[in-house]
Design a protein around this motif. Structure first.
Motif, short mmCIF file in Angstrom:
data_model
loop_
_atom_site.label_atom_id
_atom_site.label_comp_id
_atom_site.label_asym_id
_atom_site.label_seq_id
_atom_site.Cartn_x
_atom_site.Cartn_y
_atom_site.Cartn_z
N LYS B 3 0.86 -1.19 0.00
CA LYS B 3 0.00 0.00 0.00
C LYS B 3 0.89 1.24 0.00
CE LYS B 3 -1.33 0.95 3.97
NZ LYS B 3 -1.88 0.94 5.31
N ARG B 5 2.48 4.80 -0.22
CA ARG B 5 2.12 6.14 0.27
C ARG B 5 1.68 7.03 -0.89
NH1 ARG B 5 2.99 7.51 4.31
NH2 ARG B 5 2.35 9.57 4.99
N ARG B 52 0.72 12.96 2.42
CA ARG B 52 1.69 13.77 3.17
C ARG B 52 2.73 14.22 2.17
NH1 ARG B 52 -0.36 12.59 8.52
NH2 ARG B 52 -2.04 13.60 7.44
N ARG B 53 3.08 15.45 2.23
CA ARG B 53 4.14 15.92 1.37
C ARG B 53 5.42 15.16 1.70
NH1 ARG B 53 4.83 21.51 0.88
NH2 ARG B 53 4.08 21.82 3.00
N PRO B 55 9.00 15.30 2.38
CA PRO B 55 9.92 16.40 2.69
C PRO B 55 11.23 16.31 1.91
CG PRO B 55 9.18 15.25 4.68
CD PRO B 55 8.78 14.42 3.51
N LEU B 56 11.61 15.10 1.54
CA LEU B 56 12.84 14.96 0.79
C LEU B 56 12.71 15.61 -0.58
CD1 LEU B 56 13.74 13.07 3.02
CD2 LEU B 56 14.55 11.50 1.27
N ALA B 57 11.66 15.25 -1.25
CA ALA B 57 11.45 15.79 -2.58
C ALA B 57 11.24 17.30 -2.52
CB ALA B 57 10.26 15.12 -3.23
N GLY B 59 12.18 19.27 -0.21
CA GLY B 59 13.41 19.93 0.19
C GLY B 59 14.41 20.01 -0.94
N LEU B 60 14.43 18.98 -1.74
CA LEU B 60 15.36 18.98 -2.88
C LEU B 60 15.05 20.16 -3.79
CD1 LEU B 60 17.53 17.64 -4.56
CD2 LEU B 60 15.77 16.21 -5.60
N SER B 65 14.75 21.78 4.34
CA SER B 65 14.61 20.41 4.82
C SER B 65 13.66 20.30 6.00
CB SER B 65 15.97 19.87 5.26
OG SER B 65 16.50 20.70 6.29
N TYR B 66 13.21 21.44 6.50
CA TYR B 66 12.40 21.43 7.71
C TYR B 66 13.08 20.65 8.82
CZ TYR B 66 8.90 23.72 4.96
OH TYR B 66 8.25 24.63 4.18
N GLY B 95 6.36 21.94 12.82
CA GLY B 95 6.63 21.09 11.67
C GLY B 95 8.10 20.87 11.39
N TYR B 96 8.93 21.22 12.31
CA TYR B 96 10.36 20.99 12.11
C TYR B 96 10.84 19.80 12.93
CZ TYR B 96 11.19 25.31 9.54
OH TYR B 96 11.20 26.27 8.58
N ASN B 97 11.84 19.14 12.42
CA ASN B 97 12.49 18.08 13.17
C ASN B 97 13.83 18.56 13.66
OD1 ASN B 97 11.34 15.08 11.48
ND2 ASN B 97 10.56 16.19 13.24
#
Lengths: 347, 347
Positions: B3, B5, B52-53, B55-57, B59-60, B65-66, B95-97
DNA sequence: CGGTGTTTAACCATCGATTGATCACAGGCA
DNA sequence: TGCCTGTGATCAATCGATGGTTAAACACCG
């Protein structure tokens, strides 16, 4: 003019080759596809330009992020920092970054954490405080996210984990108290929905029998949480029965600390009136009043092993789930003494 | 069948629109470019698919990169976990790590950390233990990486920072000791290459004059590091002069702990022979023997404010570098008492 | 009804790295 | 000489999201 970071194309054009060739050279697994001479030359140029692979781009393509998450319930609990540090250093040495998720007061559900992890292409998860039946564990398994538990494990033994030998720990602590001459020993355990709380409790009961000591249910309480207030409350409860006991074996240093409080509240003295043992040997317990006799767990090592295990699992997700078990040892300080000099706790 | 994403294309095709349209709808800044009805419909479908967006894509493409890095020298120093927790929770809410970099024993130079950060498109950096002239700070400024200092600052005041009011702290501690009746007060400070070490030292000297107390250089030592051994060594050094003093004002709780050791080594008692004050009120100092009188710093709040400041700077990198200063307050416990009952330290 | 202006949404190149498919070329062998 | 093999490098598509540019649709007005 911004000195822009060299990318794979820069290296390729500088070397007069195609970017894909550079990519293959820089990836150990595919390096053999390129002739030695060219590979050396490309490596040289890459270093010269200070090329670093862009993990975002790489991760987008390969579905890897070289990032793992460490989920802990509360960073301010002194047990966790050494573990986290061990994990972080080990991962770092292998080119991985660790993102920290303090789940404790996080409003998001654990499900939310998993969601976040998945969205970020987290490669793996280290969970420092699982409950015995933890939904997060099943989520990870379903989602195929490599998972390693540390410190506590779950009932399902098919999960990789690095824990300490709780049975041995309880045995050592009980032996210590018995050797000092204690016969009436109270027990304050942890929440039964944690593996440590459960195992330590079961082991304590078993060991009482092994050592042929009386089992008095009124002297045995499992605290609601691994916190000082919970420990204090538990001991208050036991003291309410006004039964005699000369020592308390606790399943956790913070619980022991709570016992200190209850003992002081009642105008008694530890260790003169009541001996107390802890579990974990978290930082600074040697500084407490009195310095706590407790079981030392190699927390750093726990973290290191967990990281190594996770690295292994990420490389080879199909591998069997290993459980690593580290042995604790007794650190005898001043919170325990022989009951010979004890005055029985009275009210 | 895994399944997989839902990505932006799935949402787009389900809604019968182009992916970029979905992107615009989901980005608050560009949402107005799409008609309300369609936006609502797309939002609905996105939720329905659990989109979900990635983030890698993202960010690229956007060079974001959040993700924020927290650099600390040693996580096992109890001062830092509360700060880190404050930072982490605040960032998470936005929303940041947070990725953790324990620089202490990291073999890589700090330069290496910056390199790593840059490669990972880190959006910002929180530095918890800068030295007064810290190359990492200049690196960040050169590279244009938003930076916030917490706990310590640098000489260059053009850097955003959240620190506590050291002047006030020293003043409060000194006042406390003076009010107890102490006149001969030793000082054990921190490394002079840290802002806290430097400021607290300067302030102590200034305050001695303000309060019209004698300045005896032999009673004033700056320790090599904020550690217990360094504190112990510093006090040993002072005691070597065999001069009279009835209290020690230290610039840090760990230094105070080291003083406990030295005092005990000499067969003296704190506070009966010598009073000791700390600085930071790190967790569990109230448990020590004796419980430490110290300056309470809102460590959590320090972290929260630092995170907020960083978020602000990331939004608006050009903004002026703010410095936030939090006020400490005195927490009086049992390591200080009036010198009236003191026997002068003798050997 | 044709021309102009304005929304609205589609198109497509792009971020940087990776990888399966493909091609060029040298050498071996009949 | 011609064909085959295999090594070594290139081509081109792809990961998912984004945003500048462009086309289409529609409203309005003389």
């Amino acid at each position: 003019m911004v000195k822009h970071r060299a990318n794979i194309k820069d290296v390729a054009s500088r070397a007069g080759v195609h970017p894909s060739t550079v990519s293959r050279v820089l990836n150990p697994a595919t390096r053999s596809m390129v002739s030695e001479d060219l590979a050396a030359e490309i490596t040289r140029i890459a270093n010269e330009l200070g090329y670093r692979r862009n993990p975002l781009a790489s991760g987008l393509r390969t579905q890897k992020s070289y990032t793992v998450a460490i989920v802990i319930p509360d960073l301010t609990n002194p047990v966790f920092p050494p573990i986290v540090r061990g994990v972080e250093h080990t991962l770092d040495a292998h080119g991985y970054n660790a993102i920290l998720a303090d789940s404790g007061s996080k409003q998001r559900s654990e499900k939310g954490i998993i969601e976040n992890m998945k969205a970020r292409q987290i490669d793996g998860l280290i969970l420092a405080a699982a409950r015995r039946k933890d939904p997060i564990v099943n989520d990870c398994i379903e989602e195929g996210i490599p998972l390693v538990l540390v410190n506590r494990t779950v009932d399902n033994h098919n999960v990789a984990a690095v824990i300490n030998d709780d049975e041995l720990g309880i045995e050592l602590a009980l032996k210590h108290l018995i050797e000092l001459g204690h016969r009436c020993i109270a027990y304050i355990g942890g929440p039964q929905n944690t593996s440590t709380g459960y195992t330590r409790y079961r082991t304590f009961l078993k060991m009482l029998k092994t050592f042929d000591l009386p089992v008095d249910r009124d002297l045995i309480v499992n605290a609601k949480a691994y916190t000082e207030p919970a420990g204090q409350a538990a001991l208050e409860h036991i003291m309410g029965y006004e039964k005699k006991f000369t020592a308390i074996l606790t399943a956790n240093d913070l619980l022991a600390l709570g016992c200190y409080d209850a003992i002081n509240e009642h105008g008694l003295n530890c260790p003169m009136d009541i001996s107390v043992t802890g579990f974990n040997d978290m930082p600074y317990v040697d500084r407490f009043n009195p310095p706590l006799t407790t079981l030392h767990i190699p927390l750093d090592e726990l973290g290191v092993q967990a990281a190594l295990l996770l690295l292994e699992r990420m490389q080879n997700p199909g591998a069997l789930a290993k459980q690593i078990r580290l042995a604790p040892h007794m650190v005898i300080r001043e919170s325990t003494t022989s009951p010979a000099e004890n005055t029985p706790p009275n009210k």
